[in-house]
Design a protein around this motif. Structure first.
Motif, PDB file in Angstrom:
ATOM      1  N   SER A 226      40.827  32.482  42.716  1.00 19.05           N
ATOM      2  CA  SER A 226      39.912  31.882  41.744  1.00 19.05           C
ATOM      3  C   SER A 226      40.365  30.487  41.368  1.00 19.05           C
ATOM      4  O   SER A 226      40.935  30.257  40.309  1.00 19.05           O
ATOM      5  CB  SER A 226      39.811  32.756  40.480  1.00 19.05           C
ATOM      6  OG  SER A 226      41.081  32.921  39.921  1.00 19.05           O
TER       7      SER A 226
ATOM      8  N   SER B 229      38.618  28.298  40.465  1.00 22.46           N
ATOM      9  CA  SER B 229      37.742  27.786  39.419  1.00 22.46           C
ATOM     10  C   SER B 229      38.475  27.598  38.106  1.00 22.46           C
ATOM     11  O   SER B 229      38.088  26.769  37.291  1.00 22.46           O
ATOM     12  CB  SER B 229      36.557  28.735  39.221  1.00 22.46           C
ATOM     13  OG  SER B 229      37.014  30.032  38.904  1.00 22.46           O
TER      14      SER B 229
ATOM     15  N   PRO C 131      33.502  33.967  41.953  1.00 23.55           N
ATOM     16  CA  PRO C 131      34.400  33.040  41.247  1.00 23.55           C
ATOM     17  C   PRO C 131      34.584  31.706  41.953  1.00 23.55           C
ATOM     18  O   PRO C 131      34.846  30.691  41.303  1.00 23.55           O
ATOM     19  CB  PRO C 131      35.722  33.819  41.167  1.00 23.55           C
ATOM     20  CG  PRO C 131      35.333  35.244  41.273  1.00 23.55           C
ATOM     21  CD  PRO C 131      34.165  35.269  42.213  1.00 23.55           C
TER      22      PRO C 131
END
Length: 297
Positions: A7, A9, A201
């Motif tokens: 992830s 992000s 994600p």
């Protein structure tokens, strides 16, 4: 044993927050949005007058200390109505974009992940919706369902669904071939788990940018529907409806159109400023352009 969830992000969001703190335009837009949320939530209590308090003795009064935004053709305080109408715009923007986000991301995930006939079927349906002008399709949906706040939110949500579906599908097509997705497939993870834990994600960044920009267009669409009499119904205040009511007093009472129009302008501009700043930070293509500019500069 399960494949680790990747992830990136989280780092992108931290970088976005840091960049926003150093961007004066983004900070200005964020401050306007915070003020709008406060006014939208507490508008009925902050408003100096009742939104439907009719007083023919003070009709069409120019802006003054008693009425900073003047009064309308029924003597109602324009400032109070503009403040309360902020809640309507925020509600329509949040709900309609939420509908578009949920439906579009779901369709885009399935289309991009499974490809083949699923992709063709879903995306051709999105192409049909995308072919219609946004306002025309929204008007058609409201005409079928009937005017009102709920139908306006549904109509706006439907017309913006293809945008999120396309953004999601494009992200999924690039992510599904990554090593971590192949690893999850090799250990027998289900398709839904892969999409939820590994794919979604990693495509969150463009979805966040698209959401912030779509909020601005959703508020514009709601104002257009209300102006046409297909959105919020009187006596409830809405910025678009206030523009419609003030169209016949443009020369005699300019404030009836200026202040609701200014509210729409400032809100849309604030969302666009924040959205552009997020795009500069979260969009990989924009990052590449910025790095190239710095290297050549």
């Amino acid at each position: 044993m399960s494949a680790p969830t990747v992830s990136p992000s989280e780092g992108q969001l931290r970088r976005a927050a840091s960049a926003l703190r150093h961007d004066p335009l983004a900070l200005t837009g964020a401050a306007v949005l915070v003020l709008l949320v406060v006014v939208g939530v507490a508008g009925p209590w902050l408003a100096p007058s009742g939104i439907n308090d009719v007083d023919v003795d003070r009709m069409l009064q120019a802006p003054s200390w008693a009425h900073p935004f003047g009064t309308d053709e029924l003597g109602r305080d324009v400032l109070s109505r503009v403040m309360v109408a902020a809640r309507v715009s925020l509600q329509v923007g949040a709900v309609s974009v939420g509908i578009a986000l949920l439906a579009g991301v779901t369709l885009g995930l399935f289309a991009g992940y499974y490809r083949g006939w699923v992709d063709n079927l879903l995306m051709r349906c999105m192409d049909v919706l995308f072919a219609f002008p946004v306002l025309l399709l929204a008007v058609a949906i409201v005409a079928v369902l009937g005017p009102g706040l709920l139908t306006a939110m549904i109509a706006i949500g439907v017309v913006y669904t293809p945008i999120f579906a396309r953004v999601t599908r494009a992200g999924v097509l690039s992510v599904r071939e990554q090593v971590f997705v192949r690893a999850a497939v090799s250990i027998g993870a289900s398709d839904l788990r892969i999409m939820r834990r590994h794919v979604l994600p990693n495509i969150a960044a463009p979805l966040i940018v698209q959401t912030s920009l779509s909020l601005a267009f959703a508020i514009l669409s709601e104002a257009a529907l209300s102006f046409l009499g297909l959105g919020v119904q009187p006596p409830a205040p809405a910025w678009g409806r206030m523009l419609y009511d003030g169209r016949g007093f443009v020369t005699d009472a300019w404030w009836l159109g200026v202040f609701p129009g200014a509210a729409i302008f400032c809100t849309v501009l604030a969302f666009n400023l924040v959205g552009d700043a997020l795009r500069d930070v979260l969009d990989p293509r924009q990052l590449t352009v910025n790095e190239a500019r710095r290297s050549t500069g």
